[in-house]
Scaffold this motif. Sequence first.
Motif, short mmCIF file in Angstrom:
data_model
loop_
_atom_site.label_atom_id
_atom_site.label_comp_id
_atom_site.label_asym_id
_atom_site.label_seq_id
_atom_site.Cartn_x
_atom_site.Cartn_y
_atom_site.Cartn_z
N ARG A 158 0.84 -1.18 0.00
CA ARG A 158 0.00 0.00 0.00
C ARG A 158 0.89 1.24 0.00
O ARG A 158 2.03 1.21 0.42
CB ARG A 158 -0.90 0.00 1.24
CG ARG A 158 -0.14 0.09 2.55
CD ARG A 158 -1.08 0.08 3.73
NE ARG A 158 -0.33 0.09 4.98
CZ ARG A 158 0.18 1.17 5.54
NH1 ARG A 158 0.07 2.34 4.96
NH2 ARG A 158 0.83 1.10 6.69
N ARG A 159 0.32 2.36 -0.50
CA ARG A 159 1.08 3.60 -0.60
C ARG A 159 1.44 4.13 0.79
O ARG A 159 0.60 4.24 1.67
CB ARG A 159 0.26 4.65 -1.37
CG ARG A 159 0.88 6.05 -1.37
CD ARG A 159 2.14 6.09 -2.20
NE ARG A 159 2.64 7.45 -2.30
CZ ARG A 159 3.50 8.00 -1.47
NH1 ARG A 159 3.94 7.32 -0.43
NH2 ARG A 159 3.93 9.24 -1.67
N GLN A 160 2.70 4.42 1.02
CA GLN A 160 3.12 5.06 2.25
C GLN A 160 4.25 6.02 1.91
O GLN A 160 4.66 6.12 0.76
CB GLN A 160 3.58 4.03 3.28
CG GLN A 160 4.81 3.23 2.86
CD GLN A 160 5.17 2.17 3.89
OE1 GLN A 160 4.55 1.14 3.96
NE2 GLN A 160 6.20 2.45 4.68
N ASN A 161 4.72 6.77 2.90
CA ASN A 161 5.78 7.71 2.64
C ASN A 161 6.99 7.00 2.08
O ASN A 161 7.29 5.86 2.43
CB ASN A 161 6.16 8.45 3.92
CG ASN A 161 5.03 9.37 4.38
OD1 ASN A 161 4.10 9.64 3.62
ND2 ASN A 161 5.12 9.84 5.60
N ARG A 162 7.71 7.70 1.21
CA ARG A 162 8.85 7.10 0.54
C ARG A 162 10.09 7.98 0.70
O ARG A 162 10.01 9.15 1.03
CB ARG A 162 8.56 6.94 -0.96
CG ARG A 162 7.39 6.06 -1.29
CD ARG A 162 6.99 6.24 -2.74
NE ARG A 162 6.57 7.61 -2.99
CZ ARG A 162 6.23 8.09 -4.18
NH1 ARG A 162 6.26 7.30 -5.23
NH2 ARG A 162 5.87 9.34 -4.33
N VAL A 163 11.21 7.36 0.41
CA VAL A 163 12.45 8.10 0.20
C VAL A 163 12.73 8.01 -1.30
O VAL A 163 12.88 6.92 -1.85
CB VAL A 163 13.63 7.49 0.99
CG1 VAL A 163 14.92 8.25 0.67
CG2 VAL A 163 13.34 7.56 2.49
N ILE A 164 12.73 9.15 -1.96
CA ILE A 164 12.92 9.22 -3.41
C ILE A 164 14.36 9.63 -3.71
O ILE A 164 14.78 10.72 -3.33
CB ILE A 164 11.94 10.22 -4.05
CG1 ILE A 164 10.49 9.82 -3.74
CG2 ILE A 164 12.15 10.29 -5.56
CD1 ILE A 164 9.46 10.82 -4.22
N ILE A 165 15.10 8.75 -4.37
CA ILE A 165 16.48 9.06 -4.76
C ILE A 165 16.46 9.48 -6.21
O ILE A 165 16.08 8.69 -7.08
CB ILE A 165 17.41 7.84 -4.64
CG1 ILE A 165 17.11 7.02 -3.41
CG2 ILE A 165 18.87 8.26 -4.69
CD1 ILE A 165 17.71 5.63 -3.47
#
Length: 235
Positions: A5-12
Amino acid sequence: MTTSRRQNRVIISATCFADADAAIAMATNLAQKVKGDLLGLLVEEESILRHADLPFSKVVAFQSGTPRQVTAKAMAAAFRSDARIFKTNLAKMAMDASLNWSFESRRGQMMSLVHAAASKGDLILLGHQQAPVLNGEIVYLNLTGDGEGNFEELASQIAVEMEIPFQVISPAETGDRQSPETDRAITARHLDQVLEFLRSKSLKAVFVALRPEQDLDIHKILEAARCPVVYLVQE
């Protein structure tokens, strides 16, 4: 690739694997701490491709400083190669850390693509290839005037784990506030002062706290710091 499910991410995000490689391990660590997913974003920067299509265009190798001829076709092939390596390394680190991950390669402008991919609560990590440094330090830019306590604590934890100095830069009106791990806080009245300070340091990473309404050119900070830059999406 794993899904959830969608949750907060770390985007590199990076425009080449050399920039991404300097950030994947830190991004994985951050994702573990915030219990988030990892998203790798390789940006085929349009401006790079346009310049590569000009006659007599050259690129300069980071390590050797030697210029060589380049074409738009060769640069596009280099982007594809970097995307494959970026995805492979990201997948390995994410799976070793039991993290959900995804990867995208897009053509366009880095900052607009990053912000289009991000949602409130995501951490964005802009990769930047680093010259070898013996020690280095982590800087936290508190440009909000009041800071984001959890975010600053996160930056401080990373510095403690890496056993390197941690320093806070605050607006002049909050410069007497001390960070949780050090009393080495300095003040800055203008962005130019911040950029000059970053240029003078050998840094491992810069964490930036800013309000959603602040019109700040994060790319200027990335260029001045010459290291990965992390900031929190709040809007």
